[in-house]
Scaffold this active site. Structure first.
Site, PDB file in Angstrom:
ATOM      1  CB  SER A  75     -42.029 -10.216 -30.520  1.00 61.55           C
ATOM      2  OG  SER A  75     -41.515 -11.018 -29.455  1.00 61.55           O
ATOM      3  CE  LYS A  76     -37.796  -5.674 -25.512  1.00 60.28           C
ATOM      4  NZ  LYS A  76     -37.527  -5.121 -23.785  1.00 60.28           N
ATOM      5  NE  ARG A  77     -43.406 -12.951 -26.453  1.00 58.03           N
ATOM      6  CZ  ARG A  77     -44.301 -11.367 -26.458  1.00 58.03           C
ATOM      7  NH1 ARG A  77     -42.942 -10.997 -25.000  1.00 58.03           N
ATOM      8  NH2 ARG A  77     -44.857 -10.665 -26.758  1.00 58.03           N
TER       9      ARG A  77
END
Length: 501
Positions: A269-271
């Site tokens: 995930s980008k997070r």
């Protein structure tokens, strides 16, 4: 492997043209950088060109800050490009937001050939027709507007409707040969005619992306596996562009494996902190180490070999050798490979790279000449001991301060006779006139190992903690030389006094 479509490019060598075309949204992440790296390496391996294009048509999400961060990321990683933003080239401009007139010209051309047609159907009407015809709603648009008469179009306009433009999808199977995954076929009827231009006249990404590739002569589209379903639409659009004379070939496609997080089977995930490129830089990854590890996310240079230079990578890389299976991001392995590259640096190069991290840790603002000398002298002592540049300040910080902070685990590991050992150190070192590592070691070995009959592991623990405040530090005798005799003696006495409280 199957034979590619006859209109597929046969470009090789210097004729290879790839592109990296991110949207400037959020921080650069490792999956995006892996895409840039593989495109760059393929271009360099073949002697071809890489185009850096910006997909910035989503005004609500795109930002200039993200654009600048992309430039920063590629510059830091030494990934360069031959044409594109900030560089220019024969196909400028290279930002989609500046190419609207170009798209309008292509739209007009495709309308004239009949490849695009006006569609007035709204979502409710499509759902109603599907229900009436016993057709599943999820199948979506039913190609109803393909053959509207001029009278029907005029009637819709009289109602105040503005049409979207849809591409007339070929009524046949679409097949291409993926350079990583082999032959892929999209059966006829598996997707409907799709919108390429909104009713407000703004073209969609599904239109402008392949159009830019066609106009810029991109021969190889190397991208993530998650974009693979859109290939059918791109092939349909390419067929229309070729018929209209906009281009003469279909590019080769290759869909790289997903990058998974350390646990589970979900895309990184980008997070996720592991996805944040700048966090890796802040922690002390060097470009050589991070690029080496990213290259291993789907590719390998050879059995039982994980560490290689960027030059070796580009010499060996071929997109056809990329593994189609998902690649898992392994933080520990990434750090280990980074450590290997740190040890491959020249001493001076390593020392120079540590200075910004020492400053970021607050050890100095603008370093004095004396502080720089210390930084350069201590660097070789820790180069073999760190995996990240960000570990250096913690290991050498004691050399840049007069106040030693004793770490809890260091104090806990001291022997019961630590005060006696420290006093013996002071007595042994006071007469030493030539304060060099050899003389220091000689004096302490005589006092602690021979006289007190301590094992070296026990003997040198108390002076190490006194000098550095840490259980693990750069080599003790060299550290004492850097501090000097007076400061070393002061610190030895200081810990003894601390223990006596």
């Amino acid at each position: 492997m199957a034979t590619p479509h006859p209109l597929t490019t046969t470009a090789r060598g210097a004729d290879v043209r790839v592109r990296f075309c991110p949207s400037p949204t959020g921080l650069p992440h490792v999956g995006l950088v892996r895409t840039a790296l593989f495109n760059w390496a393929y271009a360099r391996h073949n002697g071809g060109k890489m185009v850096f294009r910006i997909e910035d048509t989503d005004a609500a999400r795109d930002s200039e800050e993200s654009y600048r961060q992309l430039l920063d990321a590629l510059t830091w990683l030494t990934i360069d490009w031959d044409e594109g933003v900030e560089v220019g080239g024969p196909h400028a401009p290279y930002r989609q937001s500046e190419r609207h007139d170009i798209y309008r010209g292509v739209i007009d051309t495709l309308l004239a050939t009949g490849a695009l047609y006006e569609s007035f159907s709204n979502a409710d009407e499509i759902d109603a027709r599907n229900e009436a015809n016993g057709r599943a709603k999820q199948l979506g648009y039913d190609n109803f507007d393909r053959d509207l008469t001029d009278e029907q179009k005029a009637a819709f306009r009289a109602e105040g409707r503005q049409p979207a433009l849809r591409l007339r999808v070929p009524d046949e199977d679409l097949t291409y040969v993926d350079l990583i995954r082999g032959e892929v076929t999209f059966p006829a009827g598996s997707f409907p005619d799709f919108v390429v231009v909104r009713p407000n006249g703004i073209p969609l990404y599904t239109f402008v992306n392949p159009v830019d590739d066609a106009l810029m002569g991109i021969t190889h589209v190397l991208r993530g596996e998650d974009l693979m379903p859109s290939t059918a639409r791109q092939l349909s659009l390419y067929a229309a562009l070729i018929d209209a004379g906009v281009t003469s070939f279909v590019p080769r496609f290759a869909h790289m494996p997903l990058v998974l997080g350390e646990t589970g089977n979900k895309k990184l995930s980008k997070r996720d902190p592991q996805a944040d490129l700048f966090l890796h830089r802040d922690r002390g990854f060097i470009p050589e180490g991070l690029l080496n590890y990213l290259a291993l996310l789907g590719w390998g240079i050879g059995p039982d070999r994980d560490v290689f230079s960027l030059e070796e990578f580009t010499a060996a890389f071929d997109i056809e050798n990329v593994n189609p299976n998902p690649a898992r991001f392994d933080q520990k392995k990434a750090e280990s490979i980074n450590g290997d590259h740190i040890r491959m640096l020249e001493e001076k190069d390593f020392a120079e790279r540590t200075v910004p991290y020492l400053a970021a840790a607050g050890l100095f603002d603008e370093p004095t000449r004396e502080q720089l000398v210390t930084a350069f002298r201590v660097a070789p002592l820790v180069q073999e001991r760190v995996q990240l540049l960000g570990e250096v300040p913690g290991m050498v910080g004691f050399l840049f301060t007069d106040e030693v902070s004793y770490e809890a685990d260091a104090l806990k590991g001291l022997p019961a006779n630590a005060a006696e050992v420290l006093e013996a150190c002071v007595v042994a070192l006071e007469p030493v006139s030539e304060f060099t590592p050899d003389r220091i070691q000689e004096a302490l070995a005589h006092a602690l190992v021979e006289t007190l009959e301590l094992k070296p592991r026990v003997a040198y623990g108390p002076p190490r903690v006194a000098i550095s405040g840490r259980r693990v530090s750069p080599p003790l005798f060299e550290s004492m030389e850097l501090l000097g005799k007076d400061e070393s003696l002061r610190r030895l006495r200081g810990l003894a006094e601390f223990l006596a409280r």
